[in-house]
Design an enzyme around this catalytic site. Sequence first.
Site, PDB file in Angstrom:
ATOM      1  N   LYS A  14       0.191 -20.211   5.864  1.00 53.80           N
ATOM      2  CA  LYS A  14       1.526 -19.613   5.887  1.00 53.80           C
ATOM      3  C   LYS A  14       2.537 -20.582   6.497  1.00 53.80           C
ATOM      4  O   LYS A  14       2.212 -21.294   7.461  1.00 53.80           O
ATOM      5  CB  LYS A  14       1.442 -18.316   6.697  1.00 53.80           C
ATOM      6  CG  LYS A  14       2.675 -17.440   6.708  1.00 53.80           C
ATOM      7  CD  LYS A  14       2.343 -16.161   7.479  1.00 53.80           C
ATOM      8  CE  LYS A  14       3.542 -15.268   7.683  1.00 53.80           C
ATOM      9  NZ  LYS A  14       3.172 -14.063   8.472  1.00 53.80           N
ATOM     10  N   SER A  51       4.660  -9.887   6.793  1.00 51.85           N
ATOM     11  CA  SER A  51       5.349 -11.113   6.421  1.00 51.85           C
ATOM     12  C   SER A  51       4.453 -12.122   5.711  1.00 51.85           C
ATOM     13  O   SER A  51       4.949 -13.108   5.166  1.00 51.85           O
ATOM     14  CB  SER A  51       5.951 -11.746   7.676  1.00 51.85           C
ATOM     15  OG  SER A  51       4.948 -12.120   8.590  1.00 51.85           O
ATOM     16  N   SER A 111       1.565  -7.803   9.785  1.00 49.64           N
ATOM     17  CA  SER A 111       1.828  -8.834   8.777  1.00 49.64           C
ATOM     18  C   SER A 111       0.608  -9.414   8.099  1.00 49.64           C
ATOM     19  O   SER A 111       0.735 -10.152   7.126  1.00 49.64           O
ATOM     20  CB  SER A 111       2.655  -9.973   9.394  1.00 49.64           C
ATOM     21  OG  SER A 111       3.960  -9.527   9.650  1.00 49.64           O
TER      22      SER A 111
END
Length: 479
Positions: free
Chosen positions: A82, A157, A181
């Site tokens: 990420k 996220s 997330s």
Amino acid sequence: MTKNDIWRLSATALTKLTRTGELSAEQAVQRAIDRMHQVNPDLNAVAEDLSVEALQKARALDQAVVRGASPGPLHGVPVTIKINVDQKGHATSNGVVALKDVIAPNDAPIVTNLQNAGAVVIGRTNTPEFSFRADTDNDLHGRTHNPWGRHISPGGSSGGAGAGVMAGIGALAHGNDIGGSLRFPAAANGAVTVKPGLGRVPAWNPSQPAERGILAQSMSVQGLITRSAADLHLSMPSVIAADPRDPFHVSMPWRGAPCDTSLKVAFTKNTFGYALHPEVEKALDTARDALVDAGYLVTEIDPPDVFECGRAGYRALMGEVLTLMKDDIEAAGSQTIRNIFEVYFQEFPPITDTDLIRMLAQRTHYAREWSLFMEDYALVLSPFLPQPFFGPDRDTDGAEGVHEVLGCAVYSYAMNFLGLPAACVPARLAQLPKGPQPINVQIAARRWREDMAVDAAAAIESRVGQMCLPLWDRMDAAL
């Protein structure tokens, strides 16, 4: 198996081939890259393509084995990272235009651990601005789409991670979780994850200019999103390896001691006044039946007050955000994210000043109540969300949108405030008017017993099947 099928393999199946030499790391990585190039233009899950670098590393792994090196436990497994976590030489933009040139001087611990185990990073995945939405869109890299269709948000996220791994872009996807997330993207895309407990996975970004707030440190965790529970058992022992840069990391083995008797599971459908959708209820019933058939002792009983704990924890987090982050959000955030945060502060009135100190103390009370409850019930099976996953940009629809996206997600962020592990696993594929949609449930576990949560997820998965299989049929039909 043809070479075109290699990208479909789980990390567990893949390492059985790469570690014995039946398949080279380069072949495994190349097929994942091919899949990424096939599907990512439509999904926009991967924000930075690392194909060239990945193939070089895969070849180096193969050459090391030829020279006599032992292959690591994740030898040749393609993974994604990420974009809010440091990877040396790459931007840690966190989805923010103003941070696009923040180049990491070194790898974060989770990147180090994955690569030390033989995993190969093929790309960096998208996240919303400041990694603080349950949806994934930003002005820097654009919107990520859900591989099931554009009627569902990809979650956030870690939305790029969830969408990518379920579409076949790598067998493992790194993500992180401060309020859901890892689990929101798992639920949105039908993936499997476990939010590790406090201190379980070492964390730190060498690029960060200052230490994070105490709640950001203690509620946020690093982890993986996968297509199967077995891949968590394979990969998490490498991910939790100690790193001295995280002084509060708890060095413990992945597997804890086996229980002497059948595990007791607390089962709850309580949604605290929020409507429980019939498809979510069916998913919960399926998960319960799967655990019963697997030998678990399931009792319908409510755990300590999740609503009070979750709302208090998120209000405290908003107090810390208001104090430490609001100026940065105002200075560098888009109008969209500034508007969303204003509604966050309405939905979760920030706890500040002396009251915040008192709530940090009260946190121990909530954690103690759960620890005492979990002396009897090692696991808690609950909804993750009371409704099927929402559509893209639902959190931009003012108070009503934020309430649907985060307000009702108390089972999610309560686990962050408590510091407990929680798995999220699909238990049903619902056929809804807008299209098919996976429905995930949550399994919370005793402190330090992520392995128990993953075992339970595996039992549910064995009943329901892996959601990637019907998804790939759907994607192949559209290609």
